[in-house]
Every structure is written in structure tokens, then in C-alpha cells.
Design an enzyme around this catalytic site. Structure first.
Site, PDB file in Angstrom:
ATOM      1  N   CYS A 114       0.823  -1.206   0.000  1.00 40.88           N
ATOM      2  CA  CYS A 114       0.000   0.000   0.000  1.00 40.88           C
ATOM      3  C   CYS A 114       0.862   1.263   0.000  1.00 40.88           C
ATOM      4  O   CYS A 114       1.512   1.559  -0.980  1.00 40.88           O
ATOM      5  CB  CYS A 114      -0.974  -0.053   1.182  1.00 40.88           C
ATOM      6  SG  CYS A 114      -2.334   1.106   1.034  1.00 40.88           S
ATOM      7  N   HIS A 129      -3.446  -5.571   1.191  1.00 44.70           N
ATOM      8  CA  HIS A 129      -2.730  -5.794   2.452  1.00 44.70           C
ATOM      9  C   HIS A 129      -2.662  -7.276   2.796  1.00 44.70           C
ATOM     10  O   HIS A 129      -3.523  -7.771   3.535  1.00 44.70           O
ATOM     11  CB  HIS A 129      -3.457  -5.070   3.590  1.00 44.70           C
ATOM     12  CG  HIS A 129      -3.287  -3.585   3.558  1.00 44.70           C
ATOM     13  ND1 HIS A 129      -2.249  -2.949   4.190  1.00 44.70           N
ATOM     14  CD2 HIS A 129      -4.019  -2.615   2.975  1.00 44.70           C
ATOM     15  CE1 HIS A 129      -2.343  -1.633   3.994  1.00 44.70           C
ATOM     16  NE2 HIS A 129      -3.414  -1.400   3.252  1.00 44.70           N
ATOM     17  N   GLU A 161      -0.738  -8.622   4.873  1.00 40.38           N
ATOM     18  CA  GLU A 161      -0.466  -8.771   6.318  1.00 40.38           C
ATOM     19  C   GLU A 161      -1.746  -8.633   7.144  1.00 40.38           C
ATOM     20  O   GLU A 161      -1.767  -8.961   8.317  1.00 40.38           O
ATOM     21  CB  GLU A 161       0.600  -7.757   6.758  1.00 40.38           C
ATOM     22  CG  GLU A 161       0.109  -6.360   7.094  1.00 40.38           C
ATOM     23  CD  GLU A 161      -0.380  -5.551   5.902  1.00 40.38           C
ATOM     24  OE1 GLU A 161      -0.469  -6.065   4.778  1.00 40.38           O
ATOM     25  OE2 GLU A 161      -0.695  -4.358   6.108  1.00 40.38           O
TER      26      GLU A 161
END
Lengths: 89, 237
Positions: B86, B203, B205
Site C-alpha cells: 500500500c 494488504h 499482512e
């Protein structure tokens, strides 16, 4: 020395914000406003002696920092006197 | 294996990156403040998501000049794996480590939602455990993720297989409706010419546990751990 820098998206790059604004203008009846491009305006105070030096420094700063050459272009106006020209409201 | 997570003022996914690599996957993690000039003994670098320097000027434009970026560049040039997520992707673009730039989302809205991306290339450190065409369900959270590059750059990315992720439907089809932000060629992620630097807007994660709605992002981190393990094993021979 003051330098004014205008940064806008390149003509080849779609400007969604400008599009939203022009559509709003049409809603208000400004049919003759055919396009809007939104951009950024920077006023640089440069401690240099000549307009030529101011122009060179402003161009370097614009190229390295203020504008992203992938999507943006910039325009520089150097004002020799302390007050920038133009109408201020 | 040791990950270095770079922390900029305004980073807000640094702890998610740490949690995924350290708590979920059991690796070592160093949190590296952006004023540092070294990343320390790292085997992979993560530039996390967030709003570095408040997104002032342009997304990633100020972070690019942080002292730590010299060390990140040097690490990348030596072939070290670097992942930009991002805002981290945007910083890598501003730094010139990855191509293109992000425009405002085409509908001018901030999108915070799950999307599907298709893994187009599995010869990067972060996709080596993926099968080509594998679809991952991962969240996005951005207002400026509309990938733009000049037509010759897009053609070069296609030709050299540097588009790593594309936005797709759940069944893996590229459609306009599946493209959340207007990105050219539905690009969600790309890699460097050497393929070791990867950036993506979604994302991974934040998709590390079924309780979060998906654990399909883990494969990116498992991939780089797998690469490290096999390199290590080779060096041991």
C-alpha cells in the site's frame, strides 16, 4: 525572490477530481465550463540574487520534489519584486 | 530469518506486518525507524502501509527522502527481497524502485474492502509458493491506488512479466467491476526488473488469520521465508 509553481496532472492523465468539479459546474448551469484540471500551487521564497537563478532553482525543486514526472507537469513564474503579481481575494 | 519493517511517521500497518511475520510465522523482526541510515542484519525488508508524513504533497513523496531509504535502495540493488504494501508500494514508486504512480481512485472514494487478486507471476521472492493464476482474497484500504504509467511502460511491464497481481473476480476473471480503483490493466502489484522488489496495494499482512476474514495473504510471507530457507540450505552444502 518569489517563485510560484503550479503542478497539474499531464494532459494525457485522467483527472478524476477535475471531472467531478466540472460535472458539479454543469449541475449549476455553467455549461460553457468545458473542462477543469485540479492542481497544486506552491509559493517558494528563494534567497537568490537574480530571476534566472530563482527559475533554475525552482525548476530543480519542482522536478525533484514538487511534481512526480510520471503523472504531473509544472509551470514556474518568477516574481522579481517581493509581492507576487495577480489578483488576490 | 530476519525481517526489517521500516517505520515512517504515519505508518499504521507496521504492527500488522510485525504480527504476521513474528507472531504468526515465528520469524525475527526488527522495527527500523526512518531516521536510521542502516536497516541492520535483515534478510527481507517490508515497507508497511499507512499515511507516511500525512500523505502531504503526494503519497510517499516525502518518505522517499528519509535517511533509511538509502539503505533500502542498497539492499534492493544487492538483490535483497523488498515488499512494499500500500503506502509502502507508493514510497517505492516515488523512490524509482518500482514503476508507475498512483492516481486518486477513479470513483474518488476511499475503498476499504476485501478484493480478489490473481497471482500472475510466481518467480518473485514473495509469490514463489503460489501457483500461476492462484486467486487470493485480501483487503484493500486506500484512496489513491489507481495505478498509472505511460503506455510504453505498461507494454514493457506486460512483455517482461512484471505485473505480479491483478484485480479479478472471485473466480479469477479480469473485469471492470472487479477493478476497485481504475488501475490500468487491473494492476494491483508489480515487481522490479530484477524481480526482487515487489509492491502491491492490497494488504496481505491483514489477511493472516481466518478470524480476520482471510489468511490468504500469508503465502507472500511464507514464500520469502521459503526462498530464504532454500538459499540457506544451498549455502550450507
Amino acid at each position: 525572490m518569489k517563485a510560484r509553481v503550479f503542478v497539474t496532472l499531464k494532459p494525457s492523465v485522467f483527472d478524476p477530481q477535475g471531472r467531478a468539479i466540472v460535472e458539479a459546474l454543469h449541475t449549476l448551469g455553467y455549461d460553457k465550463a468545458t473542462d477543469v484540471r485540479q492542481g497544486k500551487y506552491f509559493l517558494l521564497d528563494l534567497d537568490v540574487a537574480t530571476p534566472a537563478e530563482a527559475e533554475t532553482m525552482a525548476a530543480e525543486i519542482s522536478d525533484r520534489v514538487l511534481a512526480n514526472p510520471v503523472i504531473e507537469r509544472f509551470e514556474i513564474h518568477v516574481d522579481a519584486d517581493a509581492t507576487p503579481a495577480g489578483v488576490v481575494k | 530469518m530476519r525481517f526489517a519493517v521500516i517505520v515512517f511517521p504515519g505508518s499504521n500497518c507496521d504492527h500488522e506486518a510485525q504480527y504476521t511475520t513474528e507472531t504468526v510465522l515465528g520469524q525475527d523482526v526488527s522495527m527500523v525507524w526512518h531516521k536510521e541510515t542502516s536497516i541492520g542484519p535483515a534478510d527481507a525488508v517490508i515497507l508497511p502501509g499507512g499515511f507516511s508524513h500525512g500523505d502531504y504533497l503526494r503519497t510517499g513523496a516525502i518518505a522517499r527522502f528519509s535517511p533509511v531509504m538509502g539503505a533500502v535502495k542498497a539492499f534492493a540493488e544487492k538483490g535483497g527481497p523488498v515488499l512494499g504494501i500500500c503506502n509502502g508500494f507508493q514510497i517505492l514508486q516515488e523512490s524509482g524502485l518500482l514503476p508507475g504512480a498512483m492516481l486518486r481512485n477513479s470513483d474518488l472514494r476511499f475503498h476499504c474492502e476485501f478484493v480478489h487478486v490473481r497471482v500472475e507471476q510466481n518467480d518473485t521472492p514473495f509469490t514463489r509458493l503460489c501457483t500461476p493464476g492462484q486467486v487470493l482474497k485480501v483487503p484493500i484500504s486506500h484512496g489513491e491506488g489507481n495505478f498509472f504509467a505511460a503506455p510504453d511502460v505498461i507494454a514493457d511491464l506486460e512483455k517482461n512479466r512484471r505485473i505480479v497481481f491483478r484485480y479479478v473476480t472471485a473466480s479469477g476473471d479480469v473485469t471492470d467491476a472487479a477493478n476497485p480503483n481504475g488501475s490500468l490493466a487491473s494492476i494491483a502489484g508489480v515487481c522490479s526488473a530484477q524481480r526482487n522488489v515487489v509492491g502491491l496495494m492490497p494488504h496481505p499482512e491483514r489477511a493472516c488469520d481466518p478470524r480476520l476474514g482471510s489468511e490468504e495473504g500469508l503465502i507472500l510471507f511464507r514464500s520469502v521465508i521459503d526462498q530464504f530457507a532454500s538459499t540457506d540450505a544451498m549455502q550450507a552444502v
